[in-house]
Motif scaffolding. Structure first.
Motif, short mmCIF file in Angstrom:
data_model
loop_
_atom_site.label_atom_id
_atom_site.label_comp_id
_atom_site.label_asym_id
_atom_site.label_seq_id
_atom_site.Cartn_x
_atom_site.Cartn_y
_atom_site.Cartn_z
N VAL A 27 48.02 40.22 47.06
CA VAL A 27 48.58 39.05 46.40
C VAL A 27 47.45 38.06 46.45
CG1 VAL A 27 50.22 37.16 46.17
CG2 VAL A 27 50.98 39.32 47.01
N ALA A 28 46.98 37.58 45.30
CA ALA A 28 45.44 37.17 45.22
C ALA A 28 45.27 36.26 43.90
CB ALA A 28 44.41 38.25 45.23
N PRO A 29 44.41 35.40 43.76
CA PRO A 29 44.13 34.72 42.64
C PRO A 29 43.93 35.49 41.64
CG PRO A 29 42.78 33.86 44.39
CD PRO A 29 43.31 35.01 45.09
N VAL A 30 43.89 35.06 40.34
CA VAL A 30 43.63 35.48 39.05
C VAL A 30 42.07 36.27 39.14
CG1 VAL A 30 43.40 35.58 36.54
CG2 VAL A 30 45.14 34.33 37.82
N GLY A 31 42.00 37.60 38.89
CA GLY A 31 40.67 38.10 38.73
C GLY A 31 40.36 38.89 39.79
N CYS A 32 41.26 38.89 41.07
CA CYS A 32 40.84 39.79 41.97
C CYS A 32 40.69 41.32 41.78
CB CYS A 32 41.81 39.45 43.19
SG CYS A 32 41.67 40.25 44.80
N LYS A 33 41.72 41.70 40.99
CA LYS A 33 41.72 43.01 40.96
C LYS A 33 40.28 43.61 40.28
CE LYS A 33 44.10 46.83 38.62
NZ LYS A 33 45.45 47.39 37.68
N LYS A 34 39.79 43.02 39.40
CA LYS A 34 38.64 43.37 38.60
C LYS A 34 37.48 43.28 39.74
CE LYS A 34 39.90 42.23 33.93
NZ LYS A 34 39.42 41.55 32.56
N LYS A 35 37.52 42.11 40.32
CA LYS A 35 36.39 41.98 41.43
C LYS A 35 36.40 43.04 42.47
CE LYS A 35 35.52 37.19 40.84
NZ LYS A 35 33.98 37.35 40.48
N VAL A 36 37.45 43.34 42.77
CA VAL A 36 37.70 44.32 43.86
C VAL A 36 37.34 45.96 43.36
CG1 VAL A 36 39.41 46.02 45.36
CG2 VAL A 36 39.50 43.27 45.25
N GLU A 37 37.75 46.06 42.07
CA GLU A 37 37.32 47.21 41.34
C GLU A 37 35.70 47.25 41.23
OE1 GLU A 37 41.05 47.98 38.24
OE2 GLU A 37 39.32 46.90 37.66
N LYS A 38 35.25 46.26 40.96
CA LYS A 38 33.65 46.20 40.67
C LYS A 38 32.95 46.58 42.11
CE LYS A 38 33.36 43.31 36.55
NZ LYS A 38 32.90 42.20 35.83
#
Length: 247
Positions: A93-104
């Motif tokens: 559970v995180a702010p918007v955009g966390c998934k993309k940042k973790v992927e990168k």
């Protein structure tokens, strides 16, 4: 009926620079129904193992904002989960955009491993000001004042009949009083003793508002050298790595 106590273990209570040898921010919370982390600094795996806590037993990870000392431990946590062939679902559970940042970040640190695709992983984005449910927990996330690009949030998490609140990184804002209200434990950042740095709280400012807080217990965290040098002068308890609390 009163539920069993919820246990909180401070995995990391330091700032981004590991001041005083403290780990970066992370709190481990365990109840009879769920186990979760609040923030996941770079030292999180080491801290969990030092405390004999299983990473594989964690159901959920909350991320307050997108600075490295609060979410930079995720690639390592997820890598171990993938290598050990974890099948247990994991929610973030995180702010918007966390998934993309973790992927990168995972791709940069461990190219070719495809860490995230090997896990039963579910990302949930904060819905500011409105309560929402994840894995049986009721959460309210409120924007606080930190570096805007990190999408900073404080949060209030209801676990059965207990409430844990957390400020995330922030300078003084009345939102902190709202977060703390009715909490069994309010974990509040206090990076400095009297130094004023934009986006962070100092104890001299916080102390002017202590009578406004309506929580059963307050714990200061994210302690820099300045705060650690003045711990014996504080009226509020401070977190320490490996500290265990029952609420």
């Amino acid at each position: 009926m009163r539920t069993k106590d919820v246990s909180v273990t401070v995995i990391g209570s330091g700032d981004a620079f590991n001041s005083g040898g403290r780990r970066q921010t992370c709190f481990h919370v365990n109840s009879s129904t769920i186990t979760f982390l609040v923030d996941c600094g770079v030292n999180t795996l080491q801290g969990l193992k030092s405390n004999g806590l299983s990473a594989s037993a964690i159901d959920l990870i909350f991320i307050s904002h997108l600075h490295g000392d609060h979410f930079g431990g995720l690639p390592f946590f997820l890598l171990e989960a993938a290598v050990t062939k974890r099948t247990r679902p994991l929610s973030i559970v995180a702010p918007v955009g966390c998934k993309k940042k973790v992927e990168k970040l995972a791709s940069l640190l461990y190219p070719g491993t495809e860490i995230l695709s090997k896990l039963d992983l579910h990302f949930h984005e904060y819905s500011s000001d409105q309560p929402f449910m994840v894995r049986g927990l009721e959460i309210i996330a409120l924007p606080v004042i930190h570096k805007l690009e990190t999408k900073p949030h404080g949060m209030k998490i209801k676990i059965d009949d207990k409430i844990i609140s957390y400020s995330g990184d922030t300078e003084w804002t009345p939102v902190l009083v709202d977060l703390a209200k009715d909490s069994d434990l309010f974990i509040c950042e206090c990076n400095f003793y009297k130094k004023e740095i934009k986006g962070h709280l100092n104890y001299k400012t916080l102390s002017q508002h202590l009578t406004e807080f309506r929580c059963k217990r307050m714990l200061l965290t994210h302690l820099g050298d300045d705060m650690q040098d003045h711990i014996d002068q504080l009226e509020v308890a401070c977190a320490a790595d490996d500290l265990k609390i029952s609420i």
